[in-house]
Design a protein around this motif. Structure first.
Motif, PDB file in Angstrom:
ATOM      1  N   SER A  62       0.851  -1.192   0.000  1.00 59.84           N
ATOM      2  CA  SER A  62       0.000   0.000   0.000  1.00 59.84           C
ATOM      3  C   SER A  62       0.888   1.243   0.000  1.00 59.84           C
ATOM      4  N   ALA A  63       0.274   2.417  -0.142  1.00 61.78           N
ATOM      5  CA  ALA A  63       1.040   3.663  -0.190  1.00 61.78           C
ATOM      6  C   ALA A  63       1.802   3.900   1.116  1.00 61.78           C
ATOM      7  N   ALA A  64       1.165   3.598   2.263  1.00 59.94           N
ATOM      8  CA  ALA A  64       1.816   3.805   3.560  1.00 59.94           C
ATOM      9  C   ALA A  64       3.021   2.868   3.727  1.00 59.94           C
ATOM     10  N   LEU A  65       2.861   1.621   3.312  1.00 62.53           N
ATOM     11  CA  LEU A  65       3.955   0.654   3.424  1.00 62.53           C
ATOM     12  C   LEU A  65       5.039   0.937   2.387  1.00 62.53           C
ATOM     13  N   ALA A  66       4.651   1.434   1.212  1.00 60.32           N
ATOM     14  CA  ALA A  66       5.620   1.752   0.159  1.00 60.32           C
ATOM     15  C   ALA A  66       6.559   2.874   0.604  1.00 60.32           C
ATOM     16  N   ALA A  67       6.108   3.738   1.486  1.00 61.17           N
ATOM     17  CA  ALA A  67       6.960   4.815   1.994  1.00 61.17           C
ATOM     18  C   ALA A  67       8.123   4.269   2.824  1.00 61.17           C
ATOM     19  N   VAL A  68       7.953   3.080   3.360  1.00 61.87           N
ATOM     20  CA  VAL A  68       8.987   2.475   4.199  1.00 61.87           C
ATOM     21  C   VAL A  68       9.841   1.482   3.409  1.00 61.87           C
ATOM     22  N   VAL A  69       9.213   0.583   2.627  1.00 61.70           N
ATOM     23  CA  VAL A  69       9.953  -0.507   1.984  1.00 61.70           C
ATOM     24  C   VAL A  69      10.203  -0.292   0.492  1.00 61.70           C
ATOM     25  N   GLY A  70       9.539   0.676  -0.116  1.00 60.89           N
ATOM     26  CA  GLY A  70       9.705   0.912  -1.550  1.00 60.89           C
ATOM     27  C   GLY A  70       8.426   0.579  -2.296  1.00 60.89           C
ATOM     28  N   ALA A  71       8.300   1.133  -3.503  1.00 58.45           N
ATOM     29  CA  ALA A  71       7.046   1.008  -4.257  1.00 58.45           C
ATOM     30  C   ALA A  71       6.950  -0.281  -5.068  1.00 58.45           C
ATOM     31  N   GLY A  72       8.045  -0.948  -5.353  1.00 59.31           N
ATOM     32  CA  GLY A  72       8.026  -2.142  -6.195  1.00 59.31           C
ATOM     33  C   GLY A  72       7.373  -3.343  -5.522  1.00 59.31           C
ATOM     34  N   SER A  73       6.978  -4.306  -6.362  1.00 63.50           N
ATOM     35  CA  SER A  73       6.398  -5.547  -5.844  1.00 63.50           C
ATOM     36  C   SER A  73       7.494  -6.380  -5.172  1.00 63.50           C
ATOM     37  N   LEU A  74       7.178  -6.886  -3.990  1.00 58.00           N
ATOM     38  CA  LEU A  74       8.146  -7.678  -3.209  1.00 58.00           C
ATOM     39  C   LEU A  74       7.462  -8.883  -2.588  1.00 58.00           C
ATOM     40  N   PRO A  75       8.209  -9.979  -2.380  1.00 63.62           N
ATOM     41  CA  PRO A  75       7.648 -11.090  -1.599  1.00 63.62           C
ATOM     42  C   PRO A  75       7.485 -10.672  -0.141  1.00 63.62           C
TER      43      PRO A  75
END
Length: 151
Positions: free
Chosen positions: A83-96
């Motif tokens: 999500s947008a909130a999590l992407a701010a921490v781990v990055g915007a790309g798809s990850l396992p």
């Protein structure tokens, strides 16, 4: 007559001393027999134990040789979009999911957000508070809260 008195005195002393002497050696003999039997039992047990241990070791070595390499579960390796909130921490790309958790821990350690007294607790900053929904979360709750932000 002096000799007659000495003879009974010797016999009386012999009678008093004789039972004491017989009782003491009898105990020593029993103790010696018990001591002699105990090592014999221990030795017999030691001889049997290595024979039992040696046989399974050979079988175990034979079984370990054809071991196959473990393959990871496909569900853990599936790439998920944060999500947008999590992407701010781990990055915007798809990850396992495993990579998301790893990157989240890198962020926590980098920003010194782990509680000093109880290392199992994570103190959330502004970015993590959006993800977790509260100020402090245990590391065990964290995985469940992250799951809500992955699709």
């Amino acid at each position: 007559m002096a000799t007659a008195k000495k003879a009974p005195a010797k016999k009386a002393a012999a009678k008093k001393a004789a039972p004491a002497k017989k009782a003491a050696p009898a105990k020593k003999v029993v103790a010696k027999k018990a001591a002699a039997k105990a090592p014999a039992k221990k030795v017999a047990a030691k001889k049997v134990a290595p024979a039992k241990k040696a046989a399974p070791a050979k079988k175990a070595a034979a079984k370990k040789a054809p071991a196959k390499k473990r393959t990871p579960n496909a569900a853990f390796m599936k790439a998920l979009t944060p999500s947008a909130a999590l992407a701010a921490v781990v990055g915007a790309g798809s990850l396992p999911r495993t990579e998301v958790v790893s990157k989240l821990w890198v962020y926590i350690k980098k920003n010194n957000l782990q509680d000093k007294l109880n290392k199992r607790m994570v103190n959330a900053d502004a970015k993590l508070k959006e993800i977790f929904g509260k100020a402090q979360v245990s590391m065990f709750e964290m995985a469940g809260l992250i799951g809500k932000h992955l699709k």
